[in-house]
Design a protein around this motif. Structure first.
Motif, short mmCIF file in Angstrom:
data_model
loop_
_atom_site.label_atom_id
_atom_site.label_comp_id
_atom_site.label_asym_id
_atom_site.label_seq_id
_atom_site.Cartn_x
_atom_site.Cartn_y
_atom_site.Cartn_z
N MET A 1 0.82 -1.19 0.00
CA MET A 1 0.00 0.00 0.00
C MET A 1 0.87 1.26 0.00
O MET A 1 0.51 2.26 -0.62
CB MET A 1 -0.93 0.00 1.21
N VAL A 2 2.00 1.18 0.71
CA VAL A 2 2.91 2.33 0.75
C VAL A 2 3.47 2.61 -0.63
O VAL A 2 3.50 3.76 -1.09
CB VAL A 2 4.04 2.10 1.78
N LEU A 3 3.92 1.56 -1.32
CA LEU A 3 4.46 1.74 -2.66
C LEU A 3 3.40 2.27 -3.62
O LEU A 3 3.68 3.12 -4.47
CB LEU A 3 5.04 0.43 -3.18
N LYS A 4 2.16 1.81 -3.48
CA LYS A 4 1.09 2.30 -4.34
C LYS A 4 0.83 3.78 -4.06
O LYS A 4 0.64 4.56 -4.99
CB LYS A 4 -0.19 1.50 -4.12
N HIS A 5 0.85 4.17 -2.80
CA HIS A 5 0.63 5.57 -2.44
C HIS A 5 1.75 6.46 -3.02
O HIS A 5 1.47 7.53 -3.57
CB HIS A 5 0.56 5.73 -0.92
N ILE A 6 2.98 6.00 -2.92
CA ILE A 6 4.11 6.76 -3.49
C ILE A 6 3.95 6.87 -5.00
O ILE A 6 4.16 7.93 -5.58
CB ILE A 6 5.45 6.10 -3.10
N HIS A 7 3.60 5.76 -5.64
CA HIS A 7 3.41 5.76 -7.09
C HIS A 7 2.32 6.75 -7.50
O HIS A 7 2.50 7.54 -8.43
CB HIS A 7 3.06 4.35 -7.55
N ASP A 8 1.19 6.70 -6.81
CA ASP A 8 0.09 7.61 -7.15
C ASP A 8 0.47 9.07 -6.94
O ASP A 8 0.16 9.93 -7.76
CB ASP A 8 -1.15 7.27 -6.32
N THR A 9 1.20 9.35 -5.86
CA THR A 9 1.63 10.73 -5.58
C THR A 9 2.59 11.21 -6.67
O THR A 9 2.49 12.34 -7.15
CB THR A 9 2.32 10.81 -4.21
N ASN A 10 3.52 10.37 -7.07
CA ASN A 10 4.47 10.75 -8.13
C ASN A 10 3.76 10.98 -9.46
O ASN A 10 4.10 11.90 -10.19
CB ASN A 10 5.55 9.67 -8.29
N MET A 11 2.79 10.15 -9.77
CA MET A 11 2.05 10.31 -11.03
C MET A 11 1.28 11.63 -11.02
O MET A 11 1.25 12.35 -12.02
CB MET A 11 1.09 9.14 -11.26
N ARG A 12 0.64 11.97 -9.91
CA ARG A 12 -0.10 13.22 -9.83
C ARG A 12 0.84 14.42 -9.91
O ARG A 12 0.53 15.43 -10.53
CB ARG A 12 -0.90 13.29 -8.53
N ALA A 13 2.02 14.32 -9.30
CA ALA A 13 2.97 15.42 -9.31
C ALA A 13 3.51 15.67 -10.71
O ALA A 13 3.80 16.81 -11.07
CB ALA A 13 4.13 15.14 -8.35
N ARG A 14 3.64 14.64 -11.51
CA ARG A 14 4.13 14.78 -12.88
C ARG A 14 3.03 15.23 -13.83
O ARG A 14 3.29 15.59 -14.97
CB ARG A 14 4.68 13.45 -13.39
N GLY A 15 1.80 15.16 -13.38
CA GLY A 15 0.68 15.53 -14.24
C GLY A 15 0.31 14.44 -15.22
O GLY A 15 -0.40 14.69 -16.18
N GLU A 16 0.77 13.23 -14.98
CA GLU A 16 0.46 12.12 -15.87
C GLU A 16 -0.79 11.40 -15.35
O GLU A 16 -1.08 11.43 -14.16
CB GLU A 16 1.63 11.12 -15.90
N PRO A 17 -1.50 10.76 -16.26
CA PRO A 17 -2.67 10.01 -15.79
C PRO A 17 -2.23 8.82 -14.94
O PRO A 17 -1.18 8.23 -15.18
CB PRO A 17 -3.33 9.54 -17.09
N GLU A 18 -3.03 8.54 -13.93
CA GLU A 18 -2.68 7.44 -13.02
C GLU A 18 -2.80 6.10 -13.75
O GLU A 18 -3.73 5.87 -14.50
CB GLU A 18 -3.59 7.45 -11.80
N ARG A 19 -1.82 5.27 -13.51
CA ARG A 19 -1.83 3.93 -14.08
C ARG A 19 -2.04 2.94 -12.95
O ARG A 19 -1.82 3.25 -11.79
CB ARG A 19 -0.48 3.63 -14.75
N VAL A 20 -2.42 1.76 -13.32
CA VAL A 20 -2.60 0.71 -12.32
C VAL A 20 -1.21 0.27 -11.86
O VAL A 20 -0.32 0.00 -12.66
CB VAL A 20 -3.38 -0.49 -12.90
N PHE A 21 -1.03 0.23 -10.56
CA PHE A 21 0.27 -0.13 -9.99
C PHE A 21 0.16 -1.49 -9.32
O PHE A 21 -0.71 -1.71 -8.48
CB PHE A 21 0.70 0.91 -8.96
N THR A 22 1.03 -2.41 -9.72
CA THR A 22 1.05 -3.73 -9.09
C THR A 22 2.48 -4.07 -8.71
O THR A 22 3.43 -3.67 -9.38
CB THR A 22 0.52 -4.81 -10.05
N VAL A 23 2.62 -4.79 -7.63
CA VAL A 23 3.91 -5.28 -7.19
C VAL A 23 3.90 -6.79 -7.35
O VAL A 23 3.12 -7.49 -6.73
CB VAL A 23 4.18 -4.91 -5.71
N ASN A 24 4.80 -7.28 -8.21
CA ASN A 24 4.89 -8.72 -8.42
C ASN A 24 5.74 -9.39 -7.34
O ASN A 24 5.39 -10.42 -6.82
CB ASN A 24 5.46 -9.03 -9.79
N ARG A 25 6.87 -8.75 -7.03
CA ARG A 25 7.73 -9.26 -5.98
C ARG A 25 8.66 -8.15 -5.53
O ARG A 25 8.91 -7.20 -6.26
CB ARG A 25 8.54 -10.47 -6.43
#
Length: 89
Positions: free
Chosen positions: A1-25
């Motif tokens: 969840m922490v990695l997803k939150h960081i990913h979403d925050t970075n995507m919003r800061a760049r102005g890019e559309p949010e993508r689905v974030f998954t962690v495989n390992r």
């Protein structure tokens, strides 16, 4: 969840559309003891101890050499000079 939150925050800061974030390992660095066991699994106990000592000395040396890197280099030199002169006192 922490990695997803960081990913979403970075995507919003760049102005890019949010993508689905998954962690495989997640890769975790191996502990020193596990590394020793893997590298010389069939070796005798003396070689294992020598390898551990070598790895510890290398870690100490690398930590010592970090004292001479940019942010703390001046303070290290000043403290070395003070310590050297106080040794004669």
């Amino acid at each position: 969840m922490v990695l997803k939150h960081i990913h979403d925050t970075n995507m919003r800061a760049r102005g890019e559309p949010e993508r689905v974030f998954t962690v495989n390992r997640i890769k975790i660095p191996k502990q020193l003891d596990e590394l020793v066991e893997m590298q010389i699994e069939s070796a005798n106990p003396v070689l294992k101890v020598l390898f551990k000592i070598k790895a510890e000395l290398r870690g100490i040396w690398l930590t010592f050499m970090r004292c001479f890197n940019y942010p703390v280099k001046e303070n290290t030199m000043k403290l070395a000079a003070v310590w050297f002169t106080l040794s004669f006192g």
